[in-house]
Design an enzyme around this catalytic site. Structure first.
Site, PDB file in Angstrom:
ATOM      1  N   GLN A  27       0.811  -1.223   0.000  1.00  0.00           N
ATOM      2  CA  GLN A  27       0.000   0.000   0.000  1.00  0.00           C
ATOM      3  C   GLN A  27       0.842   1.269   0.000  1.00  0.00           C
ATOM      4  OE1 GLN A  27      -2.459  -1.319   3.520  1.00  0.00           O
ATOM      5  NE2 GLN A  27      -4.059  -0.212   2.419  1.00  0.00           N
ATOM      6  N   TYR A  54       6.514 -10.689   5.249  1.00  0.00           N
ATOM      7  CA  TYR A  54       5.762  -9.507   4.807  1.00  0.00           C
ATOM      8  C   TYR A  54       6.310  -9.012   3.471  1.00  0.00           C
ATOM      9  CZ  TYR A  54       3.845  -9.285   9.594  1.00  0.00           C
ATOM     10  OH  TYR A  54       3.216  -9.572  10.799  1.00  0.00           O
ATOM     11  N   SER A 155       4.498 -16.780  18.282  1.00  0.00           N
ATOM     12  CA  SER A 155       3.326 -16.107  17.731  1.00  0.00           C
ATOM     13  C   SER A 155       2.277 -17.160  17.403  1.00  0.00           C
ATOM     14  CB  SER A 155       3.691 -15.304  16.480  1.00  0.00           C
ATOM     15  OG  SER A 155       2.537 -14.680  15.954  1.00  0.00           O
ATOM     16  N   TRP A 210      -1.609  -8.300  17.966  1.00  0.00           N
ATOM     17  CA  TRP A 210      -1.737  -7.834  16.581  1.00  0.00           C
ATOM     18  C   TRP A 210      -3.190  -7.666  16.145  1.00  0.00           C
ATOM     19  CZ3 TRP A 210      -3.900 -11.283  12.951  1.00  0.00           C
ATOM     20  CH2 TRP A 210      -3.811 -12.654  13.206  1.00  0.00           C
ATOM     21  N   SER A 211      -3.340  -6.913  15.064  1.00  0.00           N
ATOM     22  CA  SER A 211      -4.672  -6.571  14.523  1.00  0.00           C
ATOM     23  C   SER A 211      -5.616  -6.051  15.609  1.00  0.00           C
ATOM     24  CB  SER A 211      -5.302  -7.750  13.778  1.00  0.00           C
ATOM     25  OG  SER A 211      -4.687  -7.910  12.513  1.00  0.00           O
ATOM     26  N   LEU A 213      -7.316  -3.512  15.605  1.00  0.00           N
ATOM     27  CA  LEU A 213      -8.536  -2.924  15.027  1.00  0.00           C
ATOM     28  C   LEU A 213      -9.245  -3.918  14.106  1.00  0.00           C
ATOM     29  CD1 LEU A 213      -7.218   0.693  14.256  1.00  0.00           C
ATOM     30  CD2 LEU A 213      -8.579  -0.082  16.215  1.00  0.00           C
TER      31      LEU A 213
HETATM   32  N1  NAP Z   1       2.080 -12.325  14.376  1.00  0.00           N
HETATM   33  C1  NAP Z   1       1.184 -12.342  13.413  1.00  0.00           C
HETATM   34  O1  NAP Z   1       0.757 -13.399  12.936  1.00  0.00           O
HETATM   35  C2  NAP Z   1       0.643 -11.044  12.901  1.00  0.00           C
HETATM   36  C3  NAP Z   1      -0.464 -11.032  12.041  1.00  0.00           C
HETATM   37  C4  NAP Z   1      -0.942  -9.806  11.609  1.00  0.00           C
HETATM   38  C5  NAP Z   1      -0.335  -8.629  12.032  1.00  0.00           C
HETATM   39  N2  NAP Z   1       0.762  -8.656  12.850  1.00  0.00           N
HETATM   40  C6  NAP Z   1       1.440  -7.418  13.298  1.00  0.00           C
HETATM   41  O2  NAP Z   1       0.493  -6.517  13.859  1.00  0.00           O
HETATM   42  C7  NAP Z   1       0.527  -5.292  13.147  1.00  0.00           C
HETATM   43  C8  NAP Z   1      -0.824  -4.654  13.165  1.00  0.00           C
HETATM   44  O3  NAP Z   1      -1.785  -5.509  12.531  1.00  0.00           O
HETATM   45  P1  NAP Z   1      -2.884  -4.873  11.587  1.00  0.00           P
HETATM   46  O4  NAP Z   1      -2.233  -4.023  10.562  1.00  0.00           O
HETATM   47  O5  NAP Z   1      -3.794  -5.955  11.153  1.00  0.00           O
HETATM   48  O6  NAP Z   1      -3.604  -3.891  12.655  1.00  0.00           O
HETATM   49  P2  NAP Z   1      -5.065  -3.283  12.685  1.00  0.00           P
HETATM   50  O7  NAP Z   1      -4.974  -2.113  13.612  1.00  0.00           O
HETATM   51  O8  NAP Z   1      -6.086  -4.290  13.008  1.00  0.00           O
HETATM   52  O9  NAP Z   1      -5.345  -2.785  11.192  1.00  0.00           O
HETATM   53  C9  NAP Z   1      -4.574  -1.752  10.642  1.00  0.00           C
HETATM   54  C10 NAP Z   1      -5.307  -1.168   9.454  1.00  0.00           C
HETATM   55  O10 NAP Z   1      -6.520  -0.541   9.871  1.00  0.00           O
HETATM   56  C11 NAP Z   1      -6.681   0.701   9.186  1.00  0.00           C
HETATM   57  N3  NAP Z   1      -6.542   1.779  10.175  1.00  0.00           N
HETATM   58  C12 NAP Z   1      -5.593   1.871  11.154  1.00  0.00           C
HETATM   59  N4  NAP Z   1      -5.780   2.986  11.889  1.00  0.00           N
HETATM   60  C13 NAP Z   1      -6.858   3.610  11.379  1.00  0.00           C
HETATM   61  C14 NAP Z   1      -7.533   4.795  11.720  1.00  0.00           C
HETATM   62  N5  NAP Z   1      -7.151   5.558  12.742  1.00  0.00           N
HETATM   63  N6  NAP Z   1      -8.623   5.172  10.978  1.00  0.00           N
HETATM   64  C15 NAP Z   1      -9.039   4.399   9.948  1.00  0.00           C
HETATM   65  N7  NAP Z   1      -8.430   3.250   9.563  1.00  0.00           N
HETATM   66  C16 NAP Z   1      -7.352   2.848  10.282  1.00  0.00           C
HETATM   67  C17 NAP Z   1      -5.557   0.754   8.147  1.00  0.00           C
HETATM   68  O11 NAP Z   1      -5.983   0.082   6.965  1.00  0.00           O
HETATM   69  P3  NAP Z   1      -6.548   0.846   5.659  1.00  0.00           P
HETATM   70  O12 NAP Z   1      -5.473   0.749   4.657  1.00  0.00           O
HETATM   71  O13 NAP Z   1      -7.759   0.070   5.329  1.00  0.00           O
HETATM   72  O14 NAP Z   1      -6.867   2.272   6.023  1.00  0.00           O
HETATM   73  C18 NAP Z   1      -4.486  -0.067   8.824  1.00  0.00           C
HETATM   74  O15 NAP Z   1      -3.513  -0.578   7.955  1.00  0.00           O
HETATM   75  C19 NAP Z   1       1.066  -5.684  11.764  1.00  0.00           C
HETATM   76  O16 NAP Z   1       1.622  -4.608  11.068  1.00  0.00           O
HETATM   77  C20 NAP Z   1       2.098  -6.709  12.136  1.00  0.00           C
HETATM   78  O17 NAP Z   1       3.283  -6.080  12.580  1.00  0.00           O
HETATM   79  C21 NAP Z   1       1.233  -9.854  13.288  1.00  0.00           C
END
Ligand code: NAP
Length: 320
Positions: A27, A54, A155, A210-211, A213
């Site tokens: 992105q 990633y 994890s 993680w995630s 949101l």
């Molecule tokens: N260990 C694992 O298996 C695993 C798996 C997944 C993630 N992770 C880690 O956890 C981190 C976070 O996960 P995630 O990216 O899924 O987190 P998340 O907070 O659930 O989703 C983030 C997405 O939500 C949207 N967003 C975030 N803040 C916003 C706001 N203030 N207003 C509107 N939209 C908003 C954005 O997407 P849009 O582009 O749609 O705006 C953003 O990329 C990852 O980067 C990674 O480092 C680990």
């Protein structure tokens, strides 16, 4: 910014952190990545999460370049990465494994892409049922002894697998894992709140969740369909679309809106602040595809004090 101990270790990590899944390379480009990391750093974030898998390794390259461009001293940030899936295709020993051979190649590959001598925390991105846990624990401990990682974590391992890893490490005097990294948000609570309850009590095991949101669902922005510029509209992420347009989940999320309005915060901030309140949570890893999201998400530190036990119960009752 509040800094918490990573589990029982002495490492201090910001309670809100920043990761690059989906966003880096897919992105946002190098410049936007630097801007997002800088904005997080300005807000006091010291914990940055990545993974070998990633963007097929490109995410580590981008993050490594970003730190060099920002010129931050190495001691000022905690850099993490995760290994398990592999990036070399269907090659024996290099895919979906935690065997010793893979782990030794994987850490070297990650460090090369990051352009760093060591990561602060190396996670096993998933558990591997086909490798003895003892082999994995020994290899992770050796990676630490070799100075390529300072701590290690798991994890999405089960509580039993984590307990076994800790006990094996204890028995042999090897480095123990110090933290989980699991999904935790208002729509996905079971593992952290139930399955890990005993390992939190027994070992003070941490969690960098993680995630928080639910990929953006908890921001409320999917109420009127999938926004064009969102993760939900990305090609290759069709598997997420069902979840992001699930009517029942959207209705549950909408019940949080009046609480966020009353507390004068965004729905994203409400959910992030709620996630910081669980005692296992060392850090809430945020993701963002825009600097404005990073700024808003890190301003959550001002909302955290408003999540009293009473408000927390109200949020949990509302979401159901
Ligand atoms: N260990 C694992 O298996 C695993 C798996 C997944 C993630 N992770 C880690 O956890 C981190 C976070 O996960 P995630 O990216 O899924 O987190 P998340 O907070 O659930 O989703 C983030 C997405 O939500 C949207 N967003 C975030 N803040 C916003 C706001 N203030 N207003 C509107 N939209 C908003 C954005 O997407 P849009 O582009 O749609 O705006 C953003 O990329 C990852 O980067 C990674 O480092 C680990």
């Amino acid at each position: 910014m509040e800094y918490r101990r990573l589990g029982n270790s002495g490492l201090r990590v910001s309670v809100l952190s920043f990761g690059s899944w989906v966003t880096f390379d897919t992105q946002i480009d190098d410049n936007a990545a630097v801007e997002c990391i800088a904005a997080a750093g300005d807000a006091g974030c010291n914990f940055f999460d990545n993974a070998e898998a990633y963007a097929g390794g490109k995410s580590e390259e981008i993050m490594g370049r970003a730190f060099r461009e920002l010129g931050w001293p190495r001691w000022s940030y905690v850099l993490t990465t995760k290994v398990f899936w592999g990036i070399h295709g269907e090659v024996p020993n290099m895919r979906n494994t935690l065997n010793r051979k893979y782990l030794m190649h994987a850490i070297d590959g990650s460090l090369e892409r990051l352009g760093h001598d060591f990561v602060d925390v190396l996670y096993c991105h998933r558990a591997d049922p086909n490798t003895p846990i003892e082999e994995t624990v020994r290899a992770m401990s050796d990676i630490i002894d070799a100075g390529k990682a300072l701590y290690w974590g798991t994890s999405e391992w089960s509580a039993d697998e984590i307990r076994a890893a800790i006990e094996i490490a204890d028995k042999h005097g090897w480095h123990k894992p110090v933290t989980e990294q699991s999904q935790y948000n208002l729509l996905e609570r079971k593992a952290v709140e139930r399955s890990y309850a005993r390992i939190t009590e027994d070992y003070g095991y941490g969690n960098t969740i993680w995630s928080p949101l639910a990929s953006g669902l908890l921001t409320g922005k999917y109420r009127d369909g999938i926004p064009e510029d969102s993760r939900g509209a990305l090609s290759g992420y069709e598997w997420l679309q069902g979840r992001l347009s699930d009517k029942e989940a959207i209705e549950r999320v909408e019940r949080l809106r009046p609480i966020a309005e009353r507390l004068d915060c965004s729905m994203a901030q409400l959910s992030l602040a709620w996630a910081t309140k669980h005692k296992m949570v060392s850090s809430v890893i945020t993701g963002a595809s825009k600097v404005s999201q990073v700024v808003q998400n890190f301003e959550t530190v001002d909302v955290i004090p408003a999540i009293t036990d009473e408000v927390r119960e109200e949020i949990e009752a509302a979401i159901g």
